[in-house]
Design a protein around this motif. Structure first.
Motif, mmCIF file in Angstrom:
data_model
loop_
_atom_site.group_PDB
_atom_site.id
_atom_site.type_symbol
_atom_site.label_atom_id
_atom_site.label_comp_id
_atom_site.label_asym_id
_atom_site.label_seq_id
_atom_site.Cartn_x
_atom_site.Cartn_y
_atom_site.Cartn_z
ATOM 1 N N SER A 1 -18.344 20.562 66.787
ATOM 2 C CA SER A 1 -17.626 19.208 66.624
ATOM 3 C C SER A 1 -17.916 18.097 67.366
ATOM 4 O O SER A 1 -18.227 16.981 66.927
ATOM 5 C CB SER A 1 -16.225 19.601 66.494
ATOM 6 O OG SER A 1 -15.741 20.716 65.628
ATOM 7 N N LYS B 1 -16.133 24.598 61.576
ATOM 8 C CA LYS B 1 -14.838 24.010 61.415
ATOM 9 C C LYS B 1 -14.333 22.999 62.383
ATOM 10 O O LYS B 1 -14.226 23.315 63.604
ATOM 11 C CB LYS B 1 -13.811 25.393 61.611
ATOM 12 C CG LYS B 1 -14.007 26.392 60.488
ATOM 13 C CD LYS B 1 -13.312 27.611 61.037
ATOM 14 C CE LYS B 1 -13.704 28.882 60.028
ATOM 15 N NZ LYS B 1 -12.915 30.007 60.476
ATOM 16 N N LEU B 2 -14.273 21.617 61.864
ATOM 17 C CA LEU B 2 -14.091 20.494 62.832
ATOM 18 C C LEU B 2 -12.757 20.931 63.652
ATOM 19 O O LEU B 2 -11.801 21.111 63.050
ATOM 20 C CB LEU B 2 -13.957 19.371 61.791
ATOM 21 C CG LEU B 2 -15.226 18.866 61.678
ATOM 22 C CD1 LEU B 2 -15.050 17.663 60.659
ATOM 23 C CD2 LEU B 2 -16.289 18.794 62.377
ATOM 24 N N GLN B 3 -13.043 20.819 65.034
ATOM 25 C CA GLN B 3 -11.877 20.860 65.621
ATOM 26 C C GLN B 3 -11.903 19.554 66.617
ATOM 27 O O GLN B 3 -13.140 18.790 67.418
ATOM 28 C CB GLN B 3 -12.303 21.794 67.045
ATOM 29 C CG GLN B 3 -12.723 23.087 66.383
ATOM 30 C CD GLN B 3 -11.226 24.002 65.904
ATOM 31 O OE1 GLN B 3 -10.123 23.690 66.536
ATOM 32 N NE2 GLN B 3 -11.236 24.935 65.010
ATOM 33 N N PHE B 4 -10.908 18.709 66.586
ATOM 34 C CA PHE B 4 -10.578 17.570 67.391
ATOM 35 C C PHE B 4 -10.121 17.721 68.705
ATOM 36 O O PHE B 4 -9.157 16.909 69.310
ATOM 37 C CB PHE B 4 -9.644 16.724 66.546
ATOM 38 C CG PHE B 4 -10.106 16.493 64.997
ATOM 39 C CD1 PHE B 4 -11.282 15.104 65.112
ATOM 40 C CD2 PHE B 4 -9.886 17.104 64.156
ATOM 41 C CE1 PHE B 4 -11.755 14.886 63.811
ATOM 42 C CE2 PHE B 4 -10.426 16.787 62.607
ATOM 43 C CZ PHE B 4 -11.422 15.694 62.791
ATOM 44 N N GLU C 1 -16.955 26.238 67.790
ATOM 45 C CA GLU C 1 -16.697 25.440 66.919
ATOM 46 C C GLU C 1 -16.266 23.752 67.523
ATOM 47 O O GLU C 1 -16.662 22.839 67.093
ATOM 48 C CB GLU C 1 -15.590 25.800 66.160
ATOM 49 C CG GLU C 1 -15.481 27.193 65.382
ATOM 50 C CD GLU C 1 -16.854 27.013 64.397
ATOM 51 O OE1 GLU C 1 -17.032 25.810 64.193
ATOM 52 O OE2 GLU C 1 -17.184 28.086 63.769
ATOM 53 N N LYS C 2 -15.485 23.964 68.858
ATOM 54 C CA LYS C 2 -15.233 22.883 69.611
ATOM 55 C C LYS C 2 -16.723 22.039 69.947
ATOM 56 O O LYS C 2 -16.755 20.688 69.844
ATOM 57 C CB LYS C 2 -14.530 22.931 70.800
ATOM 58 C CG LYS C 2 -12.772 23.347 70.370
ATOM 59 C CD LYS C 2 -12.145 23.584 71.534
ATOM 60 C CE LYS C 2 -10.852 23.948 71.384
ATOM 61 N NZ LYS C 2 -9.946 24.320 72.251
ATOM 62 N N VAL D 1 -20.013 14.551 66.135
ATOM 63 C CA VAL D 1 -19.368 13.349 66.017
ATOM 64 C C VAL D 1 -19.873 12.336 66.945
ATOM 65 O O VAL D 1 -19.808 10.958 66.595
ATOM 66 C CB VAL D 1 -17.718 13.770 66.307
ATOM 67 C CG1 VAL D 1 -16.959 12.027 66.185
ATOM 68 C CG2 VAL D 1 -17.133 14.375 65.059
#
Length: 484
Positions: free
Chosen positions: A82, A205-208, A78-79, A86
């Protein structure tokens, strides 16, 4: 190899359907429905967008494919999703600001003979942005081994839409400016549809936070960005530089020859969509026996299928040009030179997938940069002297050098090559058929001539290839149909 054959065949069908539509557009509709100047304008906008989209994507589309299978935890995947989602947006914002404040400087590049481009130069940025995200979402589907829909969108969708636009242009429903604006909207729509498909396969699932091995991921993205830029430079630099040195209609004239020859590389493009993630998996698993098998089988299959396309094009090129308006006629040497280079791409199989998924991509990157610089220098020297022929000489030398070096690198680093006894038989058969059919013509109308020669040539070449078992995969497909 079963999934490779199955999806490669589907991709091959959609890719050739796209190229068929593109051939109608490029060879018949554009030349008859637009003046050479406006056709050159369209060609330049699309070539410039192809040249710049790797800068916008910054290598994220390849990064996703390479690293996805290396993570075992879903959280890390997921990371990664993301990160690749971006990064192009941030790059696009920066480039957009630079373009906005430096737009007058950009327009000054087109002062002089080709000022026709000035009102539409901003469309290059929009199409570039759309292309970058399309490739990202296409790679998104590839990691789930679902490449068929993406390949249809990449090869068929925009060409079908442009065919409709050309028809509307012909009956005066739209004019040239509106054609260009709607064409840009088509590329944006294509990206949105690809995004919907990718998110249906997996909604991230966006992971920052950055994934594990973030420094390696970022370095790879940066280097692949340069590699992608090199590849696009080698593909589209010639058309952009022709615009700089010659009147813009020469971009269209040259582009037709390049398009005809580029059809030869379609099998390689179709197979690449599925062999790329499989090659990444084999390298991550250190399955070098499986990698060697994939390398040789992909080469054998592409050489037979690409060889057939090479023969059909080269042996019919004279009649094909008789069907194109006189304003776009040019010597056959450009088609033959670029056709040989495209056959070389088929010959080296999944070589690109091996190199750009391995730890040796830095070496290939450095070589690619040198070849791109060589291409720039050769275009500068040869276009003013030989015109569009000079561009083809530069492209031939640069691509031939680049492919040869990549072949050597895989041999040196992995101790494997794509050649076998079948390779030499296939090449000999292609050479024999070329000499036999190139000078042989029926005294009929060009389209009938092409049809008759293609049927005879195709049946004989496919028959010999099957009888000699030059490709297990091609033979398997033929055997399957013969048993029905």
């Amino acid at each position: 190899m079963g999934i490779v054959l199955k999806q490669s065949f589907k991709n091959l069908v959609s890719t050739y359907a796209g190229f068929g539509l593109g051939a109608i557009n490029v060879l018949f509709l554009y030349p008859n429905f637009m003046t050479p100047e406006y056709y050159g304008l369209v060609s330049f906008i699309l070539s410039a967008s192809m040249l710049f989209w790797p800068l916008m994507a910054l290598g994220t589309h390849n990064t996703l494919v390479k690293f996805y299978s290396s993570y075992s935890k879903q959280e890390e995947k997921e990371k990664l999703f993301s990160f690749v989602l971006v990064l192009p947006l941030l790059v696009g914002l920066v480039l957009g600001l630079i373009g906005y404040f430096g737009y007058s400087f950009v327009l000054s590049y087109f002062n002089g003979e080709n000022e026709l481009i000035k009102p539409y130069a901003w469309l290059i940025f929009i199409i570039t942005f759309a292309m970058a995200y399309f490739e990202l979402f296409f790679s998104w589907s590839k990691v789930f081994l679902k490449s068929t829909f993406g390949n249809i969108m990449r090869e068929v969708f925009h060409r079908a839409c442009i065919m409709i636009l050309l028809g509307l242009l012909y009956i005066n429903v739209i004019d040239i400016p509106l054609f260009l604006y709607i064409m840009t909207a088509v590329y944006v729509l294509r990206t949105l549809l690809m995004m919907v498909f990718a998110f249906k396969l997996h909604l991230p699932k966006l992971q920052f936070k950055l994934p594990d091995n973030a420094s390696r991921v970022i370095k790879y993205s940066a280097l692949i960005f340069i590699a992608g830029s090199v590849a696009m430079m080698l593909l589209d630099l010639d058309k952009v530089m022709i615009e700089y040195y010659l009147p813009i209609e020469n971009v269209a004239i040259y582009g037709i020859s390049i398009y005809i020859a580029s059809v030869i590389a379609v099998p390689s493009r179709a197979m690449h969509q599925i062999t790329y993630p499989l090659t990444a998996q084999l390298l991550n698993d250190k399955d070098y026996a499986g990698l060697k098998n994939l390398y040789q089988r992909s080469s054998n299959t592409l050489l037979v299928v690409g060889g057939l396309i090479f023969l059909l094009i080269i042996c019919n090129v004279g009649e094909l040009y008789e069907m194109i308006p006189q304003d776009y006629h040019i010597g056959f040497s450009i088609v033959i030179l670029i056709g040989i280079v495209k056959m070389y791409e088929n010959l080296i199989g999944n070589n690109n997938s091996i190199l750009f998924n391995s730890d040796y991509y830095r070496l290939v990157l450095a070589i690619g940069v040198l070849c791109a610089v060589m291409a720039v220098v050769l275009n500068i020297l040869l276009i003013p002297k030989f015109g569009v022929y000079g561009a083809s000489y530069a492209t031939f030398i640069a691509f031939f050098t680049y492919n040869t070096v990549k072949l050597i690198v895989v041999w040196k680093k992995f101790k494997m090559h794509p050649f076998s006894s079948r390779t030499w038989v296939s090449l000999g058969l292609i050479a024999l058929f070329t000499l036999s059919f190139y000078f042989w013509d029926f005294n009929f109308q060009p389209l009938l001539n092409i049809t008759l020669k293609s049927v005879i040539l195709g049946l004989l070449f496919v028959g010999f290839s099957w009888k000699l078992k030059l490709s297990n995969d091609v033979s398997q497909v033929i055997d399957t149909y013969l048993k029905r």
